[in-house]
Design a protein around this motif. Structure first.
Motif, PDB file in Angstrom:
ATOM      1  N   HIS A 191       0.811  -1.229   0.000  1.00 20.86           N
ATOM      2  CA  HIS A 191       0.000   0.000   0.000  1.00 20.86           C
ATOM      3  C   HIS A 191       0.847   1.285   0.000  1.00 20.86           C
ATOM      4  O   HIS A 191       0.315   2.364   0.232  1.00 20.86           O
ATOM      5  N   LEU A 192       2.152   1.173  -0.222  1.00 25.90           N
ATOM      6  CA  LEU A 192       2.984   2.373  -0.310  1.00 25.90           C
ATOM      7  C   LEU A 192       3.228   2.715  -1.779  1.00 25.90           C
ATOM      8  O   LEU A 192       3.520   1.827  -2.585  1.00 25.90           O
ATOM      9  N   ASP A 193       3.120   4.011  -2.122  1.00 25.94           N
ATOM     10  CA  ASP A 193       3.517   4.413  -3.468  1.00 25.94           C
ATOM     11  C   ASP A 193       5.037   4.535  -3.499  1.00 25.94           C
ATOM     12  O   ASP A 193       5.720   4.361  -2.477  1.00 25.94           O
ATOM     13  N   ILE A 194       5.583   4.819  -4.693  1.00 27.81           N
ATOM     14  CA  ILE A 194       7.038   4.792  -4.852  1.00 27.81           C
ATOM     15  C   ILE A 194       7.716   5.842  -3.974  1.00 27.81           C
ATOM     16  O   ILE A 194       8.780   5.584  -3.385  1.00 27.81           O
ATOM     17  N   GLU A 195       7.105   7.021  -3.843  1.00 27.85           N
ATOM     18  CA  GLU A 195       7.697   8.080  -3.018  1.00 27.85           C
ATOM     19  C   GLU A 195       7.814   7.636  -1.562  1.00 27.85           C
ATOM     20  O   GLU A 195       8.863   7.810  -0.918  1.00 27.85           O
ATOM     21  N   ALA A 196       6.741   7.043  -1.027  1.00 28.22           N
ATOM     22  CA  ALA A 196       6.766   6.561   0.361  1.00 28.22           C
ATOM     23  C   ALA A 196       7.710   5.367   0.514  1.00 28.22           C
ATOM     24  O   ALA A 196       8.388   5.223   1.535  1.00 28.22           O
ATOM     25  N   LEU A 197       7.763   4.517  -0.522  1.00 31.12           N
ATOM     26  CA  LEU A 197       8.698   3.382  -0.519  1.00 31.12           C
ATOM     27  C   LEU A 197      10.129   3.866  -0.354  1.00 31.12           C
ATOM     28  O   LEU A 197      10.899   3.327   0.451  1.00 31.12           O
ATOM     29  N   GLU A 198      10.491   4.869  -1.126  1.00 28.38           N
ATOM     30  CA  GLU A 198      11.866   5.362  -1.094  1.00 28.38           C
ATOM     31  C   GLU A 198      12.168   6.068   0.230  1.00 28.38           C
ATOM     32  O   GLU A 198      13.297   5.986   0.734  1.00 28.38           O
ATOM     33  N   TRP A 199      11.152   6.728   0.814  1.00 30.60           N
ATOM     34  CA  TRP A 199      11.358   7.321   2.124  1.00 30.60           C
ATOM     35  C   TRP A 199      11.628   6.231   3.154  1.00 30.60           C
ATOM     36  O   TRP A 199      12.548   6.353   3.973  1.00 30.60           O
ATOM     37  N   LEU A 200      10.822   5.142   3.119  1.00 32.90           N
ATOM     38  CA  LEU A 200      10.989   4.052   4.082  1.00 32.90           C
ATOM     39  C   LEU A 200      12.351   3.374   3.902  1.00 32.90           C
ATOM     40  O   LEU A 200      12.994   3.004   4.887  1.00 32.90           O
ATOM     41  N   GLU A 201      12.783   3.222   2.660  1.00 33.31           N
ATOM     42  CA  GLU A 201      14.120   2.675   2.391  1.00 33.31           C
ATOM     43  C   GLU A 201      15.191   3.490   3.106  1.00 33.31           C
ATOM     44  O   GLU A 201      16.049   2.949   3.807  1.00 33.31           O
ATOM     45  N   GLY A 202      15.130   4.803   2.896  1.00 34.34           N
ATOM     46  CA  GLY A 202      16.118   5.686   3.515  1.00 34.34           C
ATOM     47  C   GLY A 202      16.058   5.612   5.027  1.00 34.34           C
ATOM     48  O   GLY A 202      17.099   5.579   5.701  1.00 34.34           O
ATOM     49  N   PHE A 203      14.834   5.562   5.580  1.00 32.20           N
ATOM     50  CA  PHE A 203      14.661   5.496   7.035  1.00 32.20           C
ATOM     51  C   PHE A 203      15.298   4.225   7.586  1.00 32.20           C
ATOM     52  O   PHE A 203      16.048   4.263   8.577  1.00 32.20           O
ATOM     53  N   LEU A 204      15.008   3.072   6.964  1.00 28.83           N
ATOM     54  CA  LEU A 204      15.503   1.795   7.484  1.00 28.83           C
ATOM     55  C   LEU A 204      17.009   1.622   7.261  1.00 28.83           C
ATOM     56  O   LEU A 204      17.688   1.005   8.087  1.00 28.83           O
ATOM     57  N   LYS A 205      17.526   2.158   6.158  1.00 25.33           N
ATOM     58  CA  LYS A 205      18.975   2.074   5.915  1.00 25.33           C
ATOM     59  C   LYS A 205      19.748   2.795   7.009  1.00 25.33           C
ATOM     60  O   LYS A 205      20.826   2.362   7.430  1.00 25.33           O
ATOM     61  N   ASN A 206      19.206   3.927   7.474  1.00 25.63           N
ATOM     62  CA  ASN A 206      19.885   4.737   8.491  1.00 25.63           C
ATOM     63  C   ASN A 206      19.423   4.412   9.908  1.00 25.63           C
ATOM     64  O   ASN A 206      19.867   5.048  10.857  1.00 25.63           O
TER      65      ASN A 206
END
Length: 631
Positions: A191-206
């Motif tokens: 249920h995440l669009d690409i923009e939210a997906l990329e935000w979550l990626e950045g959040f979890l990487k850091n």
């Protein structure tokens, strides 16, 4: 250091073994992906780890000093609770501490007898409050809510009126704000669009804590994980690196294991032949020895290949050079405009990704192309000899009350034997063909819908989220089908790995307009980043020029006057700091706090001095900035 460890874990449902005697380890700060086909037991393992189910055997060890958080099922929310209130509920312990601090502040001015004890308690609680993130919890919550794609208007909306997808994102926000030592995430990208997906990626990487996640999003796994556990055939295997590295190592391991298996099977066959030949003869003693050796032998297991979908497009008709033209279409609902003046064309062989944030109107464009919606303005032109196949993510072309086999027989006027053969290619076998469509999982409905499209032999495919609910092996099969598809394709998908493999053009729908990029998703991202950097440079240059003009136009500053004021303020700051120190010493003196009237006066003076200091500091910084700008 090990954060969580599982040893000898087993789980069965009746006679069906889900996994048996598996071990795993998650270390501090580690990012781990759990992969495997649908039904392998990944979610069952998570349910056991979170305590909603129990293991049949084995144990999980985790220290009490660690906090574990998992992505909860959508809870039942109380009436009229807003998004912000729902997320801030997760800070209830911090707010309780905040209330305690407020009470202690009142006591400081009321209880002179116990002032020393009160101030010590206040100091201890303040430190704990700061360590728990009390001063930044509201800002943290807003940053996470915003990152997951919610707008300012959503903060006060009643959460019970949110869609299922929005509620899932709320659950994710509630989990992330508390930053536990280990995050357990089961399909967090749903249920995440690409923009939210990329935000979550950045959040979890850091993210400083550890993460154990289940995901079918290969692009997401590649970006985040540093280790992969594969759950397959009731066993678990560990691979270092991200998802792409896992694929390489898995292929190497499988090849080596199958070679070892074949070699061992050959040796076993030779030994069994020797035993059969000599068990009653003069070499019976040697035969019995070999029999005992064979019984003690640790058997190597061969790698079992999973069943796979077997579909392909045949005999599609050729089209003209122009396949589709969309002419200045406009659409909106309830006085809200979705998009205006959207135009594009598709040529023969184009495989186009239509991307954009949720709610921008991507699916609406597909429905207008298919004639399921009428635009407010504009038109659609189809090319010569175009035959369209439409994959609807909601599968509205399937009939819920029909059996699977009926769905095929009625749609294509085919007999039961032929229908069974066709259904077997998408893994519907035996009694599965008599299931009602309404009882199928999302992935099963997707497979059935795709089979119906392929049997129509279209030369233009319009597809809305074709890989939703599919496990990774099934996604790879769909990708290969579409890569080999000789016609044209227009597809909406949030699966960036899929888009990179299948598409050669990208249309981005943003803020009501469409922009075309002549390449895959990765090309689009690279190009967009370049354009963003260029825009930032231009904005910076404009800002520098503007500052210079403003500076040139500014009246002359009296530097000596400013320096004099700075000197006066610095002296005042020194005086106030000395006053605060002196008052603190007096408050700690038993003679002071034993005199109730005197202690109240000292507390008031102390508070006033503390309030004056930041005001003086702010003015001092302001004057320094004015002085620097004038140089």
């Amino acid at each position: 250091m090990i954060l969580m460890q599982g040893k000898g874990l087993s789980k069965s449902y009746g006679v069906d073994k889900i996994f048996e005697n598996i071990d795993f380890v998650v270390k501090e700060g580690e990012k781990v992906g759990l992969v495997g086909h649908n039904g392998a037991g990944k979610t069952t393992l998570f349910k056991c780890l979170t305590g909603s189910e129990s293991f049949d055997n084995g144990e999980v060890m985790i220290s009490n000093k660690y906090k574990v958080g998992y992505l909860e099922q959508i809870p039942d929310y109380e009436e009229n609770i807003s998004l912000m209130d729902s997320v801030m509920e997760m800070y209830s312990d911090i707010f309780a501490l905040r209330d305690e601090l407020r009470k202690l502040e009142k006591k400081m001015g009321q209880d002179g007898v116990n002032l020393d004890k009160i101030m010590q308690n206040y100091s201890d609680l303040s430190q704990k409050y700061e360590e728990m993130g009390g001063y930044s919890c509201e800002a943290t919550a807003r940053r996470i809510i915003k990152g997951l794609g919610f707008t300012d208007n959503d903060y006060t909306r009643d959460i019970n009126k949110f869609s299922g997808g929005e509620k899932t994102r709320v659950s994710l926000a509630r989990l992330l704000v508390r930053e536990p030592d280990l995050l357990l995430l089961d399909e967090p990208t749903n249920h995440l669009d690409i923009e939210a997906l990329e935000w979550l990626e950045g959040f979890l990487k850091n993210y400083s804590g550890a993460v154990l996640l289940i995901s079918h999003d290969r692009y997401f796994l590649d970006a985040i994980v540093t280790k992969v556990y594969e759950l397959s055939n009731q066993k678990i295997r560990s691979f270092p690196g991200n998802y792409s590295r896992y694929l390489i190592l898995k292929e190497e391991q499988d090849l080596a294991q199958n070679k070892a298996f074949e070699k061992q099977q050959q040796k076993i066959a030779q030994t069994e032949e020797y035993i059969r030949k000599y068990k009653a003869g003069i070499k019976s003693k040697q035969a019995r020895g070999r029999q005992k050796h064979l019984e003690r032998l640790e058997r190597i297991e061969g790698i079992q290949n999973e069943q796979s979908i077997n579909l392909n497009f045949k005999d599609i008709g050729s089209t003209g050079e122009i396949v589709l033209k969309v002419n200045e279409i406009e659409m909106g609902f309830a006085e809200k405009s979705l998009f205006d003046d959207i135009s594009f064309e598709m040529r023969k062989g184009d495989k186009v990704a239509l991307i954009g944030a949720n709610g921008t109107g991507k699916t609406t464009i597909l429905k207008i192309i298919m004639g399921k919606l009428n635009p407010l303005k504009g038109s659609i032109d189809y090319g010569s000899r175009v035959s369209i196949g439409y994959f609807d993510q909601e599968h509205k072309d399937l009939h819920e009350e029909k059996q699977v086999i009926q769905e095929l027989c009625d749609a294509f006027n085919m007999g039961e034997k032929e229908a069974r053969n066709k259904l077997a290619t998408i893994l519907f076998q035996g009694d599965d063909v008599f299931k009602l469509v309404r009882d199928l999982s999302g992935g099963e409905k997707g497979r059935l819908a795709l089979l119906k499209i392929i049997l129509q032999s279209p030369n233009l495919l319009i597809m809305d989220e074709p890989t939703n609910h599919l496990d990774i092996p099934s996604k790879e099969i769909i990708e290969n089908i579409l890569v080999d598809f000789p016609g044209s394709l227009l597809v909406i998908s949030h699966d960036r790995y899929f888009l990179d493999k299948v598409t050669n053009k990208t249309f981005e729908l943003e803020k009501g307009s469409l922009k075309e990029y002549l390449g895959s998703y990765s090309y689009f991202k690279e190009k967009k980043l370049q354009l963003s950097e260029q825009a930032q440079k231009q904005e910076l240059n404009k800002e520098i020029i503007t500052k210079k003009i403003v500076k040139d136009q500014k009246p002359k500053i009296n530097k000596s006057k400013i320096k004099e004021e700075i000197k006066i303020i610095e002296e005042k700051i020194t005086e106030v700091e000395a006053e605060i120190k002196a008052l603190g010493e007096k408050l700690a003196d038993p003679e002071s706090y034993q005199n109730e009237e005197k202690s109240k006066e000292l507390v008031n003076d102390y508070k006033e001095a503390e309030e004056n200091l930041p005001v003086l500091m702010a003015r001092w910084e302001e004057l320094l900035e004015i002085l620097e700008e004038s140089i």
